[in-house]
Design an enzyme around this catalytic site. Structure first.
Site, short mmCIF file in Angstrom:
data_model
loop_
_atom_site.label_atom_id
_atom_site.label_comp_id
_atom_site.label_asym_id
_atom_site.label_seq_id
_atom_site.Cartn_x
_atom_site.Cartn_y
_atom_site.Cartn_z
N GLY A 71 20.38 115.41 119.65
CA GLY A 71 20.40 116.85 119.87
C GLY A 71 21.79 117.44 119.64
O GLY A 71 21.94 118.51 119.06
N ASN A 151 18.80 123.81 130.49
CA ASN A 151 18.72 122.45 131.00
C ASN A 151 18.96 122.35 132.51
O ASN A 151 18.52 121.41 133.14
CB ASN A 151 19.71 121.54 130.26
CG ASN A 151 21.07 122.17 130.08
OD1 ASN A 151 21.21 123.25 129.51
ND2 ASN A 151 22.08 121.52 130.59
N SER A 199 15.45 116.75 120.61
CA SER A 199 16.09 115.45 120.80
C SER A 199 15.05 114.42 121.25
O SER A 199 14.16 114.73 122.03
CB SER A 199 17.19 115.57 121.86
OG SER A 199 17.64 114.29 122.26
N HIS A 201 15.36 111.56 123.17
CA HIS A 201 15.38 110.93 124.49
C HIS A 201 15.04 111.87 125.64
O HIS A 201 14.95 111.43 126.79
CB HIS A 201 16.72 110.22 124.74
CG HIS A 201 17.87 111.12 125.04
ND1 HIS A 201 18.33 111.31 126.31
CD2 HIS A 201 18.66 111.86 124.24
CE1 HIS A 201 19.37 112.13 126.28
NE2 HIS A 201 19.58 112.48 125.03
N THR A 237 22.02 106.02 106.20
CA THR A 237 20.71 105.36 106.21
C THR A 237 19.90 105.83 107.42
O THR A 237 20.40 105.86 108.54
CB THR A 237 20.90 103.83 106.26
OG1 THR A 237 21.70 103.46 105.14
CG2 THR A 237 19.57 103.10 106.22
N CYS A 325 31.99 118.89 134.77
CA CYS A 325 32.61 117.59 134.60
C CYS A 325 32.12 116.65 135.68
O CYS A 325 32.02 117.02 136.85
CB CYS A 325 34.13 117.74 134.57
SG CYS A 325 35.06 116.97 135.86
C1 LIG Z 1 20.41 116.83 126.31
C2 LIG Z 1 20.64 118.12 125.66
C3 LIG Z 1 21.32 118.21 124.43
C4 LIG Z 1 21.94 117.01 123.76
O1 LIG Z 1 21.01 116.14 123.18
P1 LIG Z 1 21.43 114.62 122.89
O2 LIG Z 1 20.27 114.07 122.15
O3 LIG Z 1 21.65 113.99 124.21
O4 LIG Z 1 22.67 114.65 122.05
C5 LIG Z 1 21.45 119.45 123.87
N1 LIG Z 1 20.96 120.55 124.45
C6 LIG Z 1 20.30 120.50 125.62
C7 LIG Z 1 19.75 121.76 126.20
C8 LIG Z 1 20.12 119.30 126.26
O5 LIG Z 1 19.49 119.26 127.43
#
Ligand SMILES: *Cc1c(COP(=O)(O)O)cnc(C)c1O
Length: 395
Positions: A71, A151, A199, A201, A237, A325
């Site tokens: 992401g 988030n 994303s 995960h 790749t 942080c």
């Molecule tokens: C987790 C998150 C990302 C980052 O995605 P990754 O795959 O961990 O780099 C970006 N934006 C939001 C809103 C997220 O919650």
């Protein structure tokens, strides 16, 4: 002790079925999709089929699905790729104050190249001020980026409305849909966005893989230069297993979205009611209805989020404070501050985000443990309690 994990907005475990779909691409079907022999055709096909299936699930008819390394990379590609490719048209970008660092930091970086960034505010409910976006638009604005769902608070943003405004003015619109994906049905055609990030995960897929949807009319530069993979927009790749896994994860999430929504929302609401009833001086942030079904963000006054997390950890509960942080001196979350949470309370932010494997038993454990922890912390380090201008307690 069973580990309790109400932190699904941070990451999710991989779904068993997703893992099984990925497995053949590690040892048997390992060919580089760019190679010339027949076994490469198979991996190439796996990538292309994943692309098609994702496009179908997102109703992305007029653009391309580009696979990235997550992401963060997809957001970087959207922001910097569009900025660099369109700098002759203008150097002004509009984003909301509550964006993820993966949007804010690329914007900050672009200032080194003469770009100007406007950060539009949100209301107390965590919803971005659409009027402020309209007002912020200038003749040289090339891009607007507002996330689909936040988030930390889970609050869902009016992206359809903003996309309409942007399109009318000939400005590209990007949305970070990392948290919305799998929890909402995303329809790119209906939304009218030009760029959209997801994303792997965050949706029970693998880490290190993401998607950037790019409308066919968007002019964009690549950030990574080498081979011609991903329509020359992302050299390197292809991570075939991860790509296949992401496609599968999205399908599973969408196939089960209604049941999961009902189940998790009930648990989330039980959790919230339980906590609000037993923790004094505690409230839920963000719009109560217009938010993701799995997310609850609390402000717990007179405690430090960091200490709260440490005590929760002792109790086998994983959560997140939402502060910028994770170590050292905690800066209050920029999201809480943007929502007008007073600085002295913003550090007491606690995010609980539920998921597929959250049980009722987990919820009751949190309802039992958290109020006790809060009580203990408040007793241990009595902060000066100023309420309604009155000094209530000092020790
Ligand atoms: C987790 C998150 C990302 C980052 O995605 P990754 O795959 O961990 O780099 C970006 N934006 C939001 C809103 C997220 O919650």
């Amino acid at each position: 002790m069973r580990l309790i994990y109400p932190d699904y907005n941070a990451t999710t475990p991989i779904d068993q079925q997703v893992l099984e779909t990925m497995m053949p691409f590690f040892m048997e079907k390992f060919a580089n999709p760019s190679s010339q022999y027949s076994s490469a055709k198979e991996t190439r096909k796996a990538v292309e089929e994943s692309r098609t299936r994702i496009a179908e699930r997102l109703n992305a008819k007029n653009g391309n699905i580009i696979f990235t390394g997550g992401g963060t990379e997809a957001n970087n590609l959207a922001i910097k790729g569009v900025a660099f490719a369109n700098r002759d048209k203008g150097k002004h970008i509009i984003v909301s104050q509550i964006e993820h660092q993966a949007v804010l930091k690329p914007c900050k970086y672009l200032k080194n190249f003469g770009f100007k960034i406007t950060y539009v505010p949100v209301g107390h409910d965590g919803i971005v001020d659409v009027k402020a976006i309209k007002k912020a638009i200038k003749r040289n604005t090339i891009l607007i980026s507002v996330m689909y769902a936040n988030n930390v608070t889970g609050v869902i943003q009016p992206v359809e409305e903003i996309a309409r405004i942007a399109r009318k003015r000939g400005i590209y619109f990007h949305t970070d849909a990392v948290q919305a994906a799998g929890k909402m049905r995303i329809d790119i055609e209906r939304l009218g966005v030009d760029l959209l990030t997801i994303s792997g995960h965050k949706i029970y897929g693998p880490k290190g893989v993401g998607v950037l949807y790019i409308h066919k009319d968007v002019t964009i530069d690549s950030l990574i230069h080498s081979g011609g993979q991903e329509m020359k927009l992302r050299a390197g790749t292809e991570s075939v297993a991860s790509i296949v896994g992401l496609a599968k994860a999205l399908e599973i999430a969408l196939d089960n979205i209604d049941e999961e929504q009902e189940r998790a929302r009930k648990l989330r609401d039980t959790l919230e009611q339980g906590l609000l009833a037993s923790i004094p001086d505690c409230y839920v942030t963000g719009h109560r209805e217009r938010r993701l079904f799995n997310t609850s963000n609390l402000i717990i006054k007179y405690v430090e989020g960091e200490s709260l997390l440490a005590y929760l950890n002792f109790a086998g509960i994983c959560a997140s404070s939402g502060s910028a942080c994770a170590s050292g001196s905690p800066e209050p979350s920029h999201i809480m501050l943007a929502m007008g949470v007073p600085r002295e309370f913003a550090n007491g932010s606690l995010r609980l985000s539920l998921g597929k494997f959250t049980t009722e038993e987990d919820i009751y454990r949190v309802i039992k443990e958290l109020p006790e922890i809060v009580k203990k912390l408040r007793r241990l380090s009595p902060v000066e309690r100023v309420k309604d201008g009155l000094l209530l307690e000092t020790q």
